[in-house]
Design a protein around this motif. Sequence first.
Motif, PDB file in Angstrom:
ATOM      1  N   TRP A  86     -18.368  42.741 175.045  1.00  0.00           N
ATOM      2  CA  TRP A  86     -17.997  43.824 175.961  1.00  0.00           C
ATOM      3  C   TRP A  86     -19.097  44.860 176.068  1.00  0.00           C
ATOM      4  O   TRP A  86     -19.007  45.939 175.490  1.00  0.00           O
ATOM      5  N   LEU A 148     -18.354  50.684 171.880  1.00  0.00           N
ATOM      6  CA  LEU A 148     -18.656  52.086 171.583  1.00  0.00           C
ATOM      7  C   LEU A 148     -20.158  52.335 171.504  1.00  0.00           C
ATOM      8  O   LEU A 148     -20.660  53.311 172.048  1.00  0.00           O
ATOM      9  N   LEU A 151     -21.853  52.212 174.939  1.00  0.00           N
ATOM     10  CA  LEU A 151     -21.489  53.364 175.758  1.00  0.00           C
ATOM     11  C   LEU A 151     -22.173  54.648 175.280  1.00  0.00           C
ATOM     12  O   LEU A 151     -22.653  55.447 176.085  1.00  0.00           O
ATOM     13  N   MET A 152     -22.242  54.857 173.964  1.00  0.00           N
ATOM     14  CA  MET A 152     -22.918  56.049 173.445  1.00  0.00           C
ATOM     15  C   MET A 152     -24.375  56.077 173.915  1.00  0.00           C
ATOM     16  O   MET A 152     -24.935  57.131 174.211  1.00  0.00           O
ATOM     17  N   PHE A 289     -15.115  41.842 187.278  1.00  0.00           N
ATOM     18  CA  PHE A 289     -13.732  41.360 187.179  1.00  0.00           C
ATOM     19  C   PHE A 289     -13.202  40.899 188.532  1.00  0.00           C
ATOM     20  O   PHE A 289     -12.570  39.858 188.643  1.00  0.00           O
ATOM     21  N   GLY A 327     -14.046  56.720 193.856  1.00  0.00           N
ATOM     22  CA  GLY A 327     -13.765  56.366 192.465  1.00  0.00           C
ATOM     23  C   GLY A 327     -12.309  55.978 192.261  1.00  0.00           C
ATOM     24  O   GLY A 327     -11.997  55.020 191.551  1.00  0.00           O
ATOM     25  N   GLY A 331     -11.058  52.373 190.962  1.00  0.00           N
ATOM     26  CA  GLY A 331     -10.215  52.237 189.781  1.00  0.00           C
ATOM     27  C   GLY A 331      -8.913  51.533 190.113  1.00  0.00           C
ATOM     28  O   GLY A 331      -8.451  50.647 189.380  1.00  0.00           O
ATOM     29  N   LEU A 334      -9.093  47.748 190.481  1.00  0.00           N
ATOM     30  CA  LEU A 334      -9.155  47.049 189.193  1.00  0.00           C
ATOM     31  C   LEU A 334      -7.780  47.017 188.528  1.00  0.00           C
ATOM     32  O   LEU A 334      -7.364  46.004 187.965  1.00  0.00           O
ATOM     33  N   PHE A 335      -7.066  48.132 188.626  1.00  0.00           N
ATOM     34  CA  PHE A 335      -5.703  48.182 188.106  1.00  0.00           C
ATOM     35  C   PHE A 335      -4.842  47.075 188.698  1.00  0.00           C
ATOM     36  O   PHE A 335      -4.188  46.318 187.990  1.00  0.00           O
ATOM     37  N   LEU A 338      -5.779  43.562 187.571  1.00  0.00           N
ATOM     38  CA  LEU A 338      -5.311  43.237 186.222  1.00  0.00           C
ATOM     39  C   LEU A 338      -3.809  43.009 186.237  1.00  0.00           C
ATOM     40  O   LEU A 338      -3.294  42.136 185.527  1.00  0.00           O
TER      41      LEU A 338
ATOM     42  N   LEU B  39      -8.437  51.818 175.456  1.00  0.00           N
ATOM     43  CA  LEU B  39      -9.782  52.373 175.610  1.00  0.00           C
ATOM     44  C   LEU B  39      -9.830  53.423 176.723  1.00  0.00           C
ATOM     45  O   LEU B  39     -10.894  53.878 177.095  1.00  0.00           O
ATOM     46  N   GLU B  42     -10.830  58.460 177.346  1.00  0.00           N
ATOM     47  CA  GLU B  42     -11.684  59.335 178.151  1.00  0.00           C
ATOM     48  C   GLU B  42     -11.010  59.681 179.489  1.00  0.00           C
ATOM     49  O   GLU B  42     -10.996  60.835 179.896  1.00  0.00           O
ATOM     50  N   LEU B  83       0.779  47.726 182.516  1.00  0.00           N
ATOM     51  CA  LEU B  83      -0.177  46.630 182.679  1.00  0.00           C
ATOM     52  C   LEU B  83      -0.293  45.762 181.437  1.00  0.00           C
ATOM     53  O   LEU B  83      -0.260  44.538 181.514  1.00  0.00           O
ATOM     54  N   ALA B  89      -1.617  42.268 180.583  1.00  0.00           N
ATOM     55  CA  ALA B  89      -3.039  42.259 180.948  1.00  0.00           C
ATOM     56  C   ALA B  89      -3.886  42.499 179.703  1.00  0.00           C
ATOM     57  O   ALA B  89      -3.410  43.049 178.708  1.00  0.00           O
ATOM     58  N   ASN B  90      -5.124  42.076 179.789  1.00  0.00           N
ATOM     59  CA  ASN B  90      -6.085  42.271 178.697  1.00  0.00           C
ATOM     60  C   ASN B  90      -6.245  43.774 178.410  1.00  0.00           C
ATOM     61  O   ASN B  90      -6.501  44.571 179.305  1.00  0.00           O
ATOM     62  N   VAL B  92      -8.518  45.473 176.644  1.00  0.00           N
ATOM     63  CA  VAL B  92      -9.867  46.028 176.770  1.00  0.00           C
ATOM     64  C   VAL B  92     -10.169  46.327 178.236  1.00  0.00           C
ATOM     65  O   VAL B  92     -10.559  47.445 178.598  1.00  0.00           O
ATOM     66  N   ALA B  93      -9.937  45.338 179.093  1.00  0.00           N
ATOM     67  CA  ALA B  93     -10.224  45.515 180.519  1.00  0.00           C
ATOM     68  C   ALA B  93      -9.358  46.620 181.112  1.00  0.00           C
ATOM     69  O   ALA B  93      -9.840  47.452 181.887  1.00  0.00           O
ATOM     70  N   THR B  94      -8.081  46.667 180.736  1.00  0.00           N
ATOM     71  CA  THR B  94      -7.187  47.674 181.294  1.00  0.00           C
ATOM     72  C   THR B  94      -7.585  49.073 180.835  1.00  0.00           C
ATOM     73  O   THR B  94      -7.529  50.026 181.606  1.00  0.00           O
ATOM     74  N   LEU B  96     -10.604  50.078 180.095  1.00  0.00           N
ATOM     75  CA  LEU B  96     -11.776  50.451 180.889  1.00  0.00           C
ATOM     76  C   LEU B  96     -11.339  50.890 182.278  1.00  0.00           C
ATOM     77  O   LEU B  96     -11.822  51.890 182.811  1.00  0.00           O
ATOM     78  N   ALA B  97     -10.387  50.135 182.857  1.00  0.00           N
ATOM     79  CA  ALA B  97      -9.902  50.475 184.189  1.00  0.00           C
ATOM     80  C   ALA B  97      -9.278  51.864 184.187  1.00  0.00           C
ATOM     81  O   ALA B  97      -9.493  52.656 185.101  1.00  0.00           O
ATOM     82  N   LEU B  98      -8.534  52.176 183.130  1.00  0.00           N
ATOM     83  CA  LEU B  98      -7.869  53.471 183.038  1.00  0.00           C
ATOM     84  C   LEU B  98      -8.902  54.596 183.012  1.00  0.00           C
ATOM     85  O   LEU B  98      -8.724  55.638 183.651  1.00  0.00           O
ATOM     86  N   LEU B 100     -12.065  54.437 184.237  1.00  0.00           N
ATOM     87  CA  LEU B 100     -12.722  54.520 185.546  1.00  0.00           C
ATOM     88  C   LEU B 100     -11.802  55.206 186.557  1.00  0.00           C
ATOM     89  O   LEU B 100     -12.226  56.053 187.340  1.00  0.00           O
ATOM     90  N   PHE B 101     -10.522  54.862 186.508  1.00  0.00           N
ATOM     91  CA  PHE B 101      -9.531  55.456 187.411  1.00  0.00           C
ATOM     92  C   PHE B 101      -9.378  56.951 187.118  1.00  0.00           C
ATOM     93  O   PHE B 101      -9.353  57.778 188.032  1.00  0.00           O
ATOM     94  N   TRP B 226     -14.494  58.655 173.974  1.00  0.00           N
ATOM     95  CA  TRP B 226     -15.076  57.510 173.267  1.00  0.00           C
ATOM     96  C   TRP B 226     -15.407  57.880 171.833  1.00  0.00           C
ATOM     97  O   TRP B 226     -15.262  57.067 170.921  1.00  0.00           O
TER      98      TRP B 226
END
Lengths: 358, 309
Positions: A86, A148, A151-152, A289, A327, A331, A334-335, A338, B39, B42, B83, B89-90, B92-94, B96-98, B100-101, B226
């Motif tokens: 990842w 982590l 990203l840092m 994705f 944005g 987002g 992607l939601f 998934l 995740l 943030e 989700l 849903a996965n 990790v991916a979710t 990250l999506a959260l 970004l959203f 993070w």
Amino acid sequence: MLLKIEKRAEYSRAMIYLTPVFALILTMLTSIVLFRLLGVSPMEALHNFFILPINTEYGLSELFVKGTPLILIAIGLSVGFKANVWNIGAEGQLTMGAIVGSSIFIYFHDIDSIFLLPAMILLGAIGGALWAAIPAYLKTRFNANEILTSLMLVYVAILFLSVLVHGPWRDPDGFNFPESRTFSESADMPILMAGTRMHFGTLLALFAVIGAWIMMSKTLIGFQIKVIGSAPTAGGYAGFSQKKIIWFALLFGGAMAGIAGLSEVSGPIDQILPSISPGYGFTAIIVAFLGRLHPVGILFAGLLMALTYLGGETAQINLGLPVAVTGVFQGMILFYLLACDVLVHYRFRWNSFGKAAS
Amino acid sequence: MSGFDWIVPVILTVITAATPLVFAAIGELVTEKSGVLNLGVEGMMLVGAVTGFVTATVTGNYFLAVALAAVAGGFMAFLFGILTLSLMANQVATGLALTLFGVGLSALMGQEFVGEPVASLSKLNIPGISDIPIIGPIVFGQDGLVYLSFVMVALVSWFLYKTKAGLILRAVGDSHDAAHSIGYSVIGIRYMAVIFGGAMSGIGGAYLSLAYTPMWAENMTAGRGWIALALIVFATWKPGLVLVGAYMFGGITILQLHAQAAGLDLPSQVLSMLPYLATVLVLVLISKDQSRIRKHAPACIGKIFHPAA
């Protein structure tokens, strides 16, 4: 419960390709509500978002300008995601690629050689790969979580860029603005179509799509990535090294992001600025994705996400909508993707017990 | 005494820098203890920050501001729950999506409030007692949320290790199949843990926009969500150590400000890198000891639960 969820014995191929379409439709429906809330006519907003930006030849070419970095980065990330690596620090790898790639021009700006640009692209790839090598080393050697650490390092890379443009890399003739000198012609990405900003980087992105497709479907390393990603234990029995895959995935992802960064600064931007990306490294996660981690899917998903950037700008100019809508849109898609994935992995059945009871 | 005048202001700023991390990390710790890796911290912090700020600006009611920030964070976490828990849903991916959203949504919500100042969260000042040198302002001169952050750590610690409900939550995180087979609702318990984590992240975000820097700026969390996630690894999932870690990071964040003021001859950006580099270093030092991580991390973390029956 009336509905019963059952795990599918095998993935539904049709669903894999249909879910991105479902996700897009659901996102559009939700954004109609969102636009209403923002006090804008939904039809006009959608027209501004999806039609107007690509109505002209120039607009269409801009789609490729914005899509190029997204596709390059997403191709790199998808290889990692397939192997359960990842890497979410592509934004930092992009930044380091831009820095290392342009260093040769900044320090030897008098060079006028046809080898300058290829050298810069190569250095860009190396810069991105080296930055991704840090999480790879920390993961394989110390088992530190790559999510982590990568990203840092984004924040570190962006701050490092800021040090350079405010200090040693500032244009000596630039009236003290935090900008580097403008790239010379031999350091510029050649333009593919006169009158547009479409540049050589787009060809690199298409090459990456084809290359990644061949790599994933025809080579041993591609096979190893898929096995380690879906069944690590089986991969171990087969003698595939998980560490090797982690290294490969991160270096490859970093190199792709690095090339994307370099192609941005020597393409549309034409110099080093304090900010060289509107978050391409993060949006590329969505692209990967949405493209179902498949190179061809990523090509289309990259263009679609590029359209949301253009649409956001058009809607800002014409309708006064905030840029942040882009944005939210990204987002949301992607939601929904998934969420729709449940259809890929599971099958919904009417519970016979529920039926009898009703 | 005059030589030590700097101590009190430094400690006070460390506290304000640490508090958002305490909230976000202690909430996420409960989420992770239930076996879920979210995740999206943030993103939830950002939405909490903007909700708190907008509410405070519009209504002037800080209690309401913090409460709504918690609700907003909790709602974001609820989306994550739908989700990952209901739609499987996965994680990790979710997550990250959260994030970004949340970045986009908070920017959209705060669009008209960028750069507007708001009065800082009021401090609890007890006349007489707060004037005691050093101890007075540090112990008795904080805002309510600082005290609440300590209370939450104590509460979470007590809940997880001293109550039956806490034991069940940990059981769900360590072996969802076993917990399910003796009749506990794995999904229900995880929903609650996830929403609690989101609410805490929301409050942590609100602390940033109401007390740490009383204003709203896009992406103002600057990676703190993070860092909070890394803190949990640092603390090996122990509430008390989360507090220690958060204050250590608060100290590092403040160190860079004071090093600059002290005239250290380095570009300011290099000092700003410190918290991020420290996070990486801490992760490396802790992760090196694999057996310790394995012993303390919830066994089911990140795994999808799908009841067989």
